[in-house]
Write an enzyme that holds these catalytic residues in place. Structure first.
Site, PDB file in Angstrom:
ATOM      1  N   CYS A 183     -10.055  -7.255   2.306  1.00  0.00           N
ATOM      2  CA  CYS A 183      -9.560  -6.191   1.431  1.00  0.00           C
ATOM      3  C   CYS A 183     -10.083  -6.393  -0.003  1.00  0.00           C
ATOM      4  O   CYS A 183     -11.257  -6.178  -0.262  1.00  0.00           O
ATOM      5  CB  CYS A 183      -8.035  -6.129   1.489  1.00  0.00           C
ATOM      6  SG  CYS A 183      -7.351  -4.605   0.810  1.00  0.00           S
ATOM      7  N   HIS A 232      -6.847  -5.679   7.255  1.00  0.00           N
ATOM      8  CA  HIS A 232      -6.116  -6.949   7.209  1.00  0.00           C
ATOM      9  C   HIS A 232      -5.932  -7.528   8.609  1.00  0.00           C
ATOM     10  O   HIS A 232      -4.901  -7.275   9.256  1.00  0.00           O
ATOM     11  CB  HIS A 232      -4.751  -6.736   6.555  1.00  0.00           C
ATOM     12  CG  HIS A 232      -4.818  -6.512   5.083  1.00  0.00           C
ATOM     13  ND1 HIS A 232      -4.793  -7.554   4.166  1.00  0.00           N
ATOM     14  CD2 HIS A 232      -4.932  -5.366   4.363  1.00  0.00           C
ATOM     15  CE1 HIS A 232      -4.880  -7.049   2.942  1.00  0.00           C
ATOM     16  NE2 HIS A 232      -4.963  -5.734   3.032  1.00  0.00           N
ATOM     17  N   GLU A 282      -5.133 -10.454   9.261  1.00  0.00           N
ATOM     18  CA  GLU A 282      -4.076 -11.471   9.203  1.00  0.00           C
ATOM     19  C   GLU A 282      -2.673 -10.867   9.236  1.00  0.00           C
ATOM     20  O   GLU A 282      -1.696 -11.576   9.502  1.00  0.00           O
ATOM     21  CB  GLU A 282      -4.241 -12.326   7.936  1.00  0.00           C
ATOM     22  CG  GLU A 282      -3.705 -11.727   6.649  1.00  0.00           C
ATOM     23  CD  GLU A 282      -4.579 -10.638   6.030  1.00  0.00           C
ATOM     24  OE1 GLU A 282      -4.304 -10.250   4.865  1.00  0.00           O
ATOM     25  OE2 GLU A 282      -5.532 -10.172   6.683  1.00  0.00           O
TER      26      GLU A 282
END
Length: 283
Positions: free
Chosen positions: A133, A225, A227
């Site tokens: 990001c 993202h 994660e």
């Protein structure tokens, strides 16, 4: 993920050590650890929210759970607070991860300028950097690309990324079977407007022209993202809506996209880990 391992935790450091190593004598133990431990660093560009601290112990733990493997050491540098490794320590690391942020990658705040400077040094050293990001946007800036407000507006929720097949070598980071698309969690209001000349755009979506890009074999950047889980996404969505970063319609879309489908979390984790650990390469 690490429940079967002996965890050694100290401030800003997370090490995962195999319990079988404890049978060695102390001097040999340290020789083995010096030789075998791979070391990674997270450049955290956002403060921990109260929710993430209470639920996961901080974003650092979220990243290590997503990208860490047994036998590695992960160090935390809160770059948003001005924490950076010394220049003579950069060589000690096998790879770096840059997190997302509510800040603009094109801003001239002191810590952002310092982050760009450190990334320039790492680029020259050919150190692996995974930019996520805001991290993607920082690498774009460092490499001479252009970053700004997203042309089609903020994006929050699950999004399908189309993979540019001709840019991928089968058996590389993506594995033997390269997917035509991936579902990923998005949470951004800025984007790459012009990728660096040296970049290979690997993924795009109907919302963003540059979702994934790589530079040579040491820079790999993802706008979404990998994660995050949906719980984290929804907490962030509500939080940024309260501070008027996004409109109500973005909140509703984010919630709507998470109701029936799941992100390709496992595949995204493997992809990012394959890059960080040097498991094959892209074209």
């Amino acid at each position: 993920m690490f429940s079967s391992s002996f965890l050694y935790i100290c401030p800003n450091t997370f090490s995962v050590l195999s319990p079988s190593i404890t049978s060695f004598s102390l001097p040999l133990f340290f020789l083995i650890m010096v030789k075998q431990i791979r070391r990674y660093a997270l450049f955290q560009a956002t403060p921990d929210s109260e929710f993430v601290k209470e639920t996961y112990g901080g974003y650092f733990n979220v990243f290590v759970s997503a990208f860490g493997d047994e036998g590695e050491q992960w160090d935390l540098f809160r770059v948003i607070d001005g924490e950076f490794p010394r220049d003579d320590d950069l060589e000690k690391y096998d790879g770096f991860v840059i997190s997302g942020s509510l800040h603009d990658a094109f801003a001239e705040e002191a810590w952002i300028s310092e982050l760009c400077s450190v990334c320039q040094k790492l680029d020259v050293m050919k150190k692996k950097i995974l930019g996520i990001c805001f991290g993607l946007q920082i690498i774009c800036r460092v490499r001479g690309g252009k970053v700004g407000r997203a042309l089609r507006g903020p994006d929050l929720g699950l999004r399908k990324i189309n993979i540019v097949q001709e840019m991928i070598e089968p058996g590389g980071y993506f594995g033997e079977e390269v997917p035509e698309s991936l579902l990923i969690i998005e949470c951004h209001r800025d984007e790459v407007l012009e990728p660096p000349e040296s970049a290979k755009v690997i993924g795009f979506s109907d919302k963003c022209d540059v979702e994934i890009f790589s530079v040579e074999d040491h820079l790999f950047c993802v706008q979404g993202h990998p994660e995050y889980n949906k719980e984290i996404l929804l907490e962030i969505t509500d939080r940024v809506h309260k501070i008027k970063y996004i409109e109500e319609e973005c909140v509703e879309r984010a919630k709507r996209t998470t109701q029936k489908i799941e992100p390709d979390t496992r595949r995204l984790h493997i992809l990012c880990k394959n890059f960080l650990k040097g498991r094959s390469h892209l074209v």
